[in-house]
Motif scaffolding. Structure first.
Motif, PDB file in Angstrom:
ATOM      1  N   PHE A  87       0.821  -1.317   0.021  1.00 55.23           N
ATOM      2  CA  PHE A  87       0.030  -0.018   0.094  1.00 55.23           C
ATOM      3  C   PHE A  87       0.843   1.352   0.019  1.00 55.23           C
ATOM      4  N   ASN A  88       2.003   1.358   0.813  1.00 55.00           N
ATOM      5  CA  ASN A  88       2.795   2.631   0.816  1.00 55.00           C
ATOM      6  C   ASN A  88       3.432   2.688  -0.394  1.00 55.00           C
ATOM      7  N   LEU A  89       3.716   1.747  -1.152  1.00 51.60           N
ATOM      8  CA  LEU A  89       4.464   2.005  -2.223  1.00 51.60           C
ATOM      9  C   LEU A  89       3.642   2.501  -3.262  1.00 51.60           C
ATOM     10  N   ALA A 130      10.283   0.597  -1.113  1.00 49.56           N
ATOM     11  CA  ALA A 130       9.703  -0.588  -0.912  1.00 49.56           C
ATOM     12  C   ALA A 130      10.705  -1.731  -0.454  1.00 49.56           C
ATOM     13  N   VAL A 131      11.664  -1.838  -1.363  1.00 50.14           N
ATOM     14  CA  VAL A 131      12.864  -2.788  -1.109  1.00 50.14           C
ATOM     15  C   VAL A 131      13.141  -2.861   0.214  1.00 50.14           C
ATOM     16  N   LEU A 132      13.405  -1.530   0.880  1.00 46.48           N
ATOM     17  CA  LEU A 132      13.952  -1.437   2.144  1.00 46.48           C
ATOM     18  C   LEU A 132      12.951  -2.103   3.093  1.00 46.48           C
ATOM     19  N   ALA A 133      11.583  -1.779   2.699  1.00 49.60           N
ATOM     20  CA  ALA A 133      10.485  -2.274   3.735  1.00 49.60           C
ATOM     21  C   ALA A 133      10.465  -3.615   3.611  1.00 49.60           C
ATOM     22  N   LEU A 134      10.833  -4.135   2.510  1.00 49.83           N
ATOM     23  CA  LEU A 134      11.014  -5.712   2.302  1.00 49.83           C
ATOM     24  C   LEU A 134      11.973  -6.452   3.149  1.00 49.83           C
ATOM     25  N   PRO A 189      -7.584  12.466   0.105  1.00 51.60           N
ATOM     26  CA  PRO A 189      -8.884  11.557   0.480  1.00 51.60           C
ATOM     27  C   PRO A 189      -9.020  10.352  -0.346  1.00 51.60           C
ATOM     28  N   ALA A 190      -8.175  10.088  -1.504  1.00 50.08           N
ATOM     29  CA  ALA A 190      -8.197   8.747  -2.255  1.00 50.08           C
ATOM     30  C   ALA A 190      -7.405   7.971  -1.480  1.00 50.08           C
ATOM     31  N   VAL A 191      -6.266   8.225  -1.258  1.00 50.38           N
ATOM     32  CA  VAL A 191      -5.271   7.440  -0.536  1.00 50.38           C
ATOM     33  C   VAL A 191      -6.016   6.855   0.886  1.00 50.38           C
ATOM     34  N   SER A 192      -6.538   7.683   1.662  1.00 49.23           N
ATOM     35  CA  SER A 192      -7.167   7.321   2.858  1.00 49.23           C
ATOM     36  C   SER A 192      -8.181   6.243   2.321  1.00 49.23           C
ATOM     37  N   MET A 193      -9.282   6.484   1.401  1.00 47.44           N
ATOM     38  CA  MET A 193     -10.286   5.435   1.094  1.00 47.44           C
ATOM     39  C   MET A 193      -9.712   4.227   0.614  1.00 47.44           C
ATOM     40  N   LEU A 194      -8.738   4.445  -0.214  1.00 44.60           N
ATOM     41  CA  LEU A 194      -7.889   3.191  -0.582  1.00 44.60           C
ATOM     42  C   LEU A 194      -7.353   2.273   0.167  1.00 44.60           C
ATOM     43  N   LEU A 195      -6.919   2.619   1.561  1.00 40.83           N
ATOM     44  CA  LEU A 195      -6.490   2.057   2.606  1.00 40.83           C
ATOM     45  C   LEU A 195      -7.397   0.973   2.988  1.00 40.83           C
ATOM     46  N   PHE A 196      -8.605   1.445   3.388  1.00 37.93           N
ATOM     47  CA  PHE A 196      -9.677   0.600   3.762  1.00 37.93           C
ATOM     48  C   PHE A 196     -10.459  -0.360   2.559  1.00 37.93           C
ATOM     49  N   ALA A 197     -10.121   0.135   1.324  1.00 35.97           N
ATOM     50  CA  ALA A 197     -10.776  -0.594   0.118  1.00 35.97           C
ATOM     51  C   ALA A 197      -9.652  -1.673  -0.315  1.00 35.97           C
ATOM     52  N   SER A 198      -8.633  -1.807   0.236  1.00 36.61           N
ATOM     53  CA  SER A 198      -7.627  -2.875   0.075  1.00 36.61           C
ATOM     54  C   SER A 198      -7.397  -3.869   1.170  1.00 36.61           C
ATOM     55  N   PRO A 199      -7.011  -4.792   0.771  1.00 40.02           N
ATOM     56  CA  PRO A 199      -6.771  -6.119   1.962  1.00 40.02           C
ATOM     57  C   PRO A 199      -5.710  -5.594   2.670  1.00 40.02           C
ATOM     58  N   VAL A 200      -5.539  -4.552   3.203  1.00 40.20           N
ATOM     59  CA  VAL A 200      -4.355  -4.325   4.147  1.00 40.20           C
ATOM     60  C   VAL A 200      -4.659  -4.562   5.477  1.00 40.20           C
ATOM     61  N   TRP A 216     -10.665  -8.168  -5.604  1.00 35.11           N
ATOM     62  CA  TRP A 216      -9.843  -8.789  -6.548  1.00 35.11           C
ATOM     63  C   TRP A 216      -9.636  -7.728  -7.852  1.00 35.11           C
ATOM     64  N   LEU A 217     -10.551  -6.608  -7.951  1.00 34.56           N
ATOM     65  CA  LEU A 217     -10.327  -5.914  -9.109  1.00 34.56           C
ATOM     66  C   LEU A 217      -9.459  -4.555  -8.554  1.00 34.56           C
ATOM     67  N   ASN A 218      -9.143  -4.681  -7.277  1.00 31.81           N
ATOM     68  CA  ASN A 218      -8.505  -3.498  -6.623  1.00 31.81           C
ATOM     69  C   ASN A 218      -6.884  -3.890  -7.346  1.00 31.81           C
ATOM     70  N   PRO A 219      -6.096  -3.053  -7.815  1.00 30.86           N
ATOM     71  CA  PRO A 219      -4.967  -3.291  -8.390  1.00 30.86           C
ATOM     72  C   PRO A 219      -3.909  -3.613  -7.212  1.00 30.86           C
ATOM     73  N   LEU A 220      -4.160  -3.469  -5.866  1.00 27.55           N
ATOM     74  CA  LEU A 220      -3.333  -3.884  -4.869  1.00 27.55           C
ATOM     75  C   LEU A 220      -3.699  -5.278  -4.292  1.00 27.55           C
ATOM     76  N   THR A 221      -4.550  -5.878  -4.753  1.00 31.53           N
ATOM     77  CA  THR A 221      -4.954  -7.204  -3.950  1.00 31.53           C
ATOM     78  C   THR A 221      -3.877  -8.300  -4.438  1.00 31.53           C
ATOM     79  N   VAL A 222      -3.808  -8.415  -5.722  1.00 35.61           N
ATOM     80  CA  VAL A 222      -2.836  -9.346  -6.059  1.00 35.61           C
ATOM     81  C   VAL A 222      -1.396  -9.348  -5.562  1.00 35.61           C
TER      82      VAL A 222
END
Length: 271
Positions: A87-89, A130-134, A189-200, A216-222
């Motif tokens: 999500f942060n990426l 993201a690599v550092l977070a990984l 606002p879009a980022v805030s809504m995306l947090l709860f609309a993604s399987p985070v 599964w249509l959310n691009p972050l789910t896969v």
């Protein structure tokens, strides 16, 4: 088609301007922490602070447990961190993309410069974080006693599968953002809504079947679910889903670049 694009040095494959992009990404990363005491150490500290805050709120205040899992705090932390990593990426890139071109007026007006590489720079800088977070996620998994399997070698592939989608998002928002400045204000606002609309904060399996299919249509789910399977469950990702995700990302990036190229001649008049 793929062979022709590679032969022509299409920006999607970074066949040209590799050295320029590498230098600009390095400068972007260093300038982000210039003058700070910890310097690049903030790249490691920031995700840890965010994770600590979420863990405190959901575990200590709301007494939440990971759906379908145990009541272990370590499991909750690792599951949450894996989701936040992806999500942060995307959120990092989303916050910068609308101003990628706007913040470089000199390059637009006075210099013959390949403006398309600015999106690559934004993606590269976000991917560095993201690599550092990984690395932190893998270290935490080992520290909490998670058994890592050979599938851990596929974890970088999950991040790599996101590059086409991230690049397409950067080209799309950076080009449209030149003409529609409201996009910059709508991102928060879009980022805030995306947090709860993604399987985070929850797994896909926690939702009713109908909503799970929509998720599964959310691009972050896969990528989120793939990373959790690889690191936390020690199993192979769904290669079919990951392959389809990458292919769709390539098509999206190609179309976004075409739009970028069509709007580019008008950039100088708007900035």
């Amino acid at each position: 088609m793929l062979t022709r694009l590679l032969h022509r040095g299409h920006p999607l494959f970074l066949a040209r301007h590799r050295y320029l992009v590498a230098q600009l990404v390095r400068r972007d990363i260093m300038s982000r922490y210039q003058g700070s005491v910890l310097g690049i150490g903030w790249s490691l500290l920031s995700p840890l602070l965010i994770l600590a805050a979420y863990t405190f709120v959901f575990r200590s205040v709301f007494k939440a447990r990971w759906p379908g899992g145990s009541d272990s705090t370590s499991e909750f932390v690792l599951q949450l961190f894996a989701g936040l990593l992806i999500f942060n990426l995307f959120a990092d890139l989303l916050g910068r993309a609308p101003r990628v071109v706007l913040d470089q007026p000199n390059l637009v007006k006075r210099v013959v410069f390949p403006l398309e590489v600015l999106s690559w720079v934004a993606v590269g800088a976000a991917m560095f974080q993201a690599v550092l977070a990984l690395a932190i996620l893998l270290g935490a998994a080992v520290g909490f006693g998670t058994h890592l399997t050979a599938w851990i070698l596929a974890a970088p592939l999950v991040l790599a599968s996101m590059v086409p989608f991230l690049l397409g998002t950067a080209w799309l928002l950076s080009s449209v953002g030149v003409f529609l400045r409201d996009i910059t204000h709508a991102i928060g606002p879009a980022v805030s809504m995306l947090l709860f609309a993604s399987p985070v904060l929850y797994p896909v399996q926690a939702l009713p079947p109908f909503f799970a299919r929509i998720l599964w249509l959310n691009p972050l789910t896969v990528p989120i679910e793939s990373l959790r399977r690889i690191v936390l469950h020690g199993t192979a990702p769904d290669w079919q889903a990951l392959g389809a995700y990458t292919a769709i990302g390539l098509v999206f990036a190609f179309l976004a670049y075409r739009l970028f190229e069509r709007l580019r001649p008008a950039f100088a008049d708007e900035i």
